[in-house]
Design an enzyme around this catalytic site. Structure first.
Site, PDB file in Angstrom:
ATOM      1  N   GLY A   1       0.869  -1.170   0.000  1.00 24.16           N
ATOM      2  CA  GLY A   1       0.000   0.000   0.000  1.00 24.16           C
ATOM      3  C   GLY A   1       0.907   1.221   0.000  1.00 24.16           C
ATOM      4  O   GLY A   1       1.800   1.328  -0.840  1.00 24.16           O
ATOM      5  N   GLU A   2       0.734   2.062   0.978  1.00 19.50           N
ATOM      6  CA  GLU A   2       1.567   3.271   1.080  1.00 19.50           C
ATOM      7  C   GLU A   2       2.081   3.333   2.521  1.00 19.50           C
ATOM      8  O   GLU A   2       1.297   3.471   3.462  1.00 19.50           O
ATOM      9  CB  GLU A   2       0.721   4.490   0.714  1.00 19.50           C
ATOM     10  CG  GLU A   2       1.522   5.585   0.037  1.00 19.50           C
ATOM     11  CD  GLU A   2       2.454   6.292   1.007  1.00 19.50           C
ATOM     12  OE1 GLU A   2       3.609   6.589   0.621  1.00 19.50           O
ATOM     13  OE2 GLU A   2       2.036   6.528   2.143  1.00 19.50           O
ATOM     14  N   SER A   3       3.397   3.207   2.669  1.00 16.90           N
ATOM     15  CA  SER A   3       3.943   2.967   4.011  1.00 16.90           C
ATOM     16  C   SER A   3       3.772   4.162   4.951  1.00 16.90           C
ATOM     17  O   SER A   3       3.574   3.969   6.159  1.00 16.90           O
ATOM     18  CB  SER A   3       5.407   2.534   3.921  1.00 16.90           C
ATOM     19  OG  SER A   3       6.152   3.441   3.168  1.00 16.90           O
TER      20      SER A   3
ATOM     21  N   CYS B   1       6.039  -5.497   0.298  1.00 17.05           N
ATOM     22  CA  CYS B   1       6.276  -4.153  -0.234  1.00 17.05           C
ATOM     23  C   CYS B   1       6.180  -3.088   0.875  1.00 17.05           C
ATOM     24  O   CYS B   1       7.066  -3.014   1.714  1.00 17.05           O
ATOM     25  CB  CYS B   1       5.351  -3.890  -1.413  1.00 17.05           C
ATOM     26  SG  CYS B   1       6.010  -2.630  -2.511  1.00 17.05           S
TER      27      CYS B   1
ATOM     28  N   ARG C   1      13.392   2.878   0.056  1.00 20.65           N
ATOM     29  CA  ARG C   1      12.027   3.033  -0.434  1.00 20.65           C
ATOM     30  C   ARG C   1      11.993   3.621  -1.855  1.00 20.65           C
ATOM     31  O   ARG C   1      12.801   4.483  -2.182  1.00 20.65           O
ATOM     32  CB  ARG C   1      11.327   3.973   0.544  1.00 20.65           C
ATOM     33  CG  ARG C   1       9.875   4.051   0.393  1.00 20.65           C
ATOM     34  CD  ARG C   1       9.339   4.989   1.445  1.00 20.65           C
ATOM     35  NE  ARG C   1       7.954   5.252   1.172  1.00 20.65           N
ATOM     36  CZ  ARG C   1       7.273   6.244   1.702  1.00 20.65           C
ATOM     37  NH1 ARG C   1       7.853   7.068   2.556  1.00 20.65           N
ATOM     38  NH2 ARG C   1       6.025   6.416   1.394  1.00 20.65           N
TER      39      ARG C   1
ATOM     40  N   ILE D   1       5.617  -3.162  -7.608  1.00 20.57           N
ATOM     41  CA  ILE D   1       4.859  -1.918  -7.795  1.00 20.57           C
ATOM     42  C   ILE D   1       5.487  -0.828  -6.928  1.00 20.57           C
ATOM     43  O   ILE D   1       5.352  -0.842  -5.704  1.00 20.57           O
ATOM     44  CB  ILE D   1       3.380  -2.104  -7.414  1.00 20.57           C
ATOM     45  CG1 ILE D   1       2.761  -3.258  -8.214  1.00 20.57           C
ATOM     46  CG2 ILE D   1       2.601  -0.805  -7.653  1.00 20.57           C
ATOM     47  CD1 ILE D   1       1.350  -3.601  -7.803  1.00 20.57           C
ATOM     48  N   ARG D   2       6.186   0.061  -7.570  1.00 21.96           N
ATOM     49  CA  ARG D   2       6.899   1.129  -6.850  1.00 21.96           C
ATOM     50  C   ARG D   2       7.555   0.564  -5.579  1.00 21.96           C
ATOM     51  O   ARG D   2       7.349   1.048  -4.457  1.00 21.96           O
ATOM     52  CB  ARG D   2       5.973   2.286  -6.514  1.00 21.96           C
ATOM     53  CG  ARG D   2       6.739   3.587  -6.494  1.00 21.96           C
ATOM     54  CD  ARG D   2       5.888   4.788  -6.231  1.00 21.96           C
ATOM     55  NE  ARG D   2       6.754   5.955  -6.309  1.00 21.96           N
ATOM     56  CZ  ARG D   2       6.522   7.093  -5.712  1.00 21.96           C
ATOM     57  NH1 ARG D   2       5.446   7.246  -4.981  1.00 21.96           N
ATOM     58  NH2 ARG D   2       7.348   8.095  -5.823  1.00 21.96           N
TER      59      ARG D   2
ATOM     60  N   HIS E   1       4.747  -8.492  -4.909  1.00 22.05           N
ATOM     61  CA  HIS E   1       3.365  -8.797  -4.512  1.00 22.05           C
ATOM     62  C   HIS E   1       2.923 -10.173  -5.013  1.00 22.05           C
ATOM     63  O   HIS E   1       2.296 -10.261  -6.075  1.00 22.05           O
ATOM     64  CB  HIS E   1       2.412  -7.753  -5.124  1.00 22.05           C
ATOM     65  CG  HIS E   1       2.542  -6.396  -4.553  1.00 22.05           C
ATOM     66  ND1 HIS E   1       1.726  -5.943  -3.538  1.00 22.05           N
ATOM     67  CD2 HIS E   1       3.400  -5.388  -4.844  1.00 22.05           C
ATOM     68  CE1 HIS E   1       2.062  -4.704  -3.229  1.00 22.05           C
ATOM     69  NE2 HIS E   1       3.073  -4.342  -4.000  1.00 22.05           N
TER      70      HIS E   1
ATOM     71  N   GLU F   1       0.486 -11.835  -4.061  1.00 25.51           N
ATOM     72  CA  GLU F   1      -0.984 -11.909  -4.040  1.00 25.51           C
ATOM     73  C   GLU F   1      -1.587 -11.370  -5.337  1.00 25.51           C
ATOM     74  O   GLU F   1      -2.786 -11.537  -5.578  1.00 25.51           O
ATOM     75  CB  GLU F   1      -1.532 -11.144  -2.824  1.00 25.51           C
ATOM     76  CG  GLU F   1      -1.564  -9.627  -2.928  1.00 25.51           C
ATOM     77  CD  GLU F   1      -0.205  -8.951  -2.755  1.00 25.51           C
ATOM     78  OE1 GLU F   1       0.835  -9.641  -2.701  1.00 25.51           O
ATOM     79  OE2 GLU F   1      -0.179  -7.696  -2.706  1.00 25.51           O
TER      80      GLU F   1
END
Ligand code: GLN
Length: 222
Positions: A54-56, A86, A112, A141-142, A177, A179
Site C-alpha cells: 500500500g503506502e507505508s 512491499c 524506499r 509496484i513502486r 506482490h 498476491e
C-alpha cells in the site's frame, strides 16, 4: 470459505489500507483460515499476520492512530509470525534509508521507491529455491529494495544488486506482490512458517482459475 474459530490460530491480514482482499483470497485458496485485522483485539489467537502493500507513510500513521503498532509489537513478543509485502516490508524494516523506521522488527535496511516512479513498476519471474521448485511470477509496484540484511536474516531471493525477499525465524519480507499473481507459493511458504495447515493447492502452487480481476468476483466473498 473458511472462518476462523477462536483458538484455531489462522492468519490475519492488516486491513487499514492497501492490498488486503487479494491476500485473504490467496490464503483461502490454500484452505487457510484467514481474516482481516482492523483492531488490536482482532490479533488475538492468530498464528500469523500479513502487512500488505500500500503506502507505508499512510500505513504507519494509521498503525499509530489505532494503537496497532504497540499491539503488533506485543503480539510479536507473544509469538505472532509476520510477513510484510512491499510497504509492509518497509514497515517491518529496522532501517529505512533517509527515513525513520516504523515497527523495526527485522534487521534489514530498505531503500524506499528505489526503482523510481509508479511507471517503473514491472513484472518478471525468478527462482526462489526455498519457496518453490519452479520460477515464481513477481510483481513489483513502486517497490523498495532490501539493501542490507543483518545477522540472523536469510536471503530468500537475491536479484542483481538488491535483495527481493528475506526472512528470519519469525518474519518474512518480500518487496514484490505474490498476491497479485496466480502463484500461491509464497502464501503456502508463510502458512508453513506459521505452523498453519495448508489443506489444498497443487504442487506448483498455482491457482488455475485466477485472473487479474479475481478479487472483483464479489460472489466469492459472500
Ligand atoms: N512505494 C510504496 C511505499 O513506499 C510501497 C508500494 C507498494 O506497497 N506496492 O510505501
Amino acid at each position: 470459505m473458511n472462518e476462523v474459530v477462536a483458538g484455531s490460530g489462522g492468519i490475519g491480514v492488516l486491513d487499514l489500507q492497501g492490498g488486503v482482499q487479494e491476500h485473504l483470497d490467496h490464503l483461502r485458496r490454500l484452505g487457510v483460515a484467514a481474516r482481516p485485522v482492523k483492531r488490536a483485539r482482532e490479533l488475538a489467537e492468530l498464528a500469523g499476520l500479513i502487512i500488505p502493500g500500500g503506502e507505508s507513510t499512510c500505513l504507519s500513521r494509521l498503525l499509530a492512530i489505532f494503537g496497532l503498532d504497540q499491539a503488533i509489537w506485543q503480539a510479536y513478543r507473544d509469538g505472532l509470525k509476520l510477513w510484510g509485502t512491499c510497504a509492509g516490508a518497509i514497515l517491518l524494516a529496522r532501517e529505512n534509508v533517509g527515513e525513520v523506521p516504523c515497527l523495526g522488527l527485522i534487521d534489514i535496511t530498505v531503500n524506499r521507491n528505489a526503482f523510481g516512479s509508479q511507471l517503473d513498476s514491472f513484472q518478471c519471474e525468478a527462482l526462489a529455491p526455498a519457496v518453490a521448485r519452479e520460477p515464481i511470477p513477481l510483481t513489483f509496484i513502486r517497490a523498495p529494495k532490501i539493501v542490507r540484511v543483518g545477522e540472523g536474516v536469510r536471503v530468500v531471493l537475491s536479484m542483481g544488486d538488491y535483495i527481493a525477499a528475506a526472512e528470519d525465524d519469525r518474519i518474512l519480507v518480500t518487496v514484490f506482490h505474490p498476491e497479485l499473481t496466480p502463484s500461491l507459493a509464497f502464501h503456502r511458504y508463510f502458512a508453513r512458517k506459521c505452523g498453519v495447515n495448508v489443506a489444498c493447492g497443487d504442487d506448483a502452487g498455482v491457482d488455475p482459475h485466477w485472473t487479474p480481476q479475481s478479487w472483483m468476483d464479489f460472489s466469492y466473498h459472500v
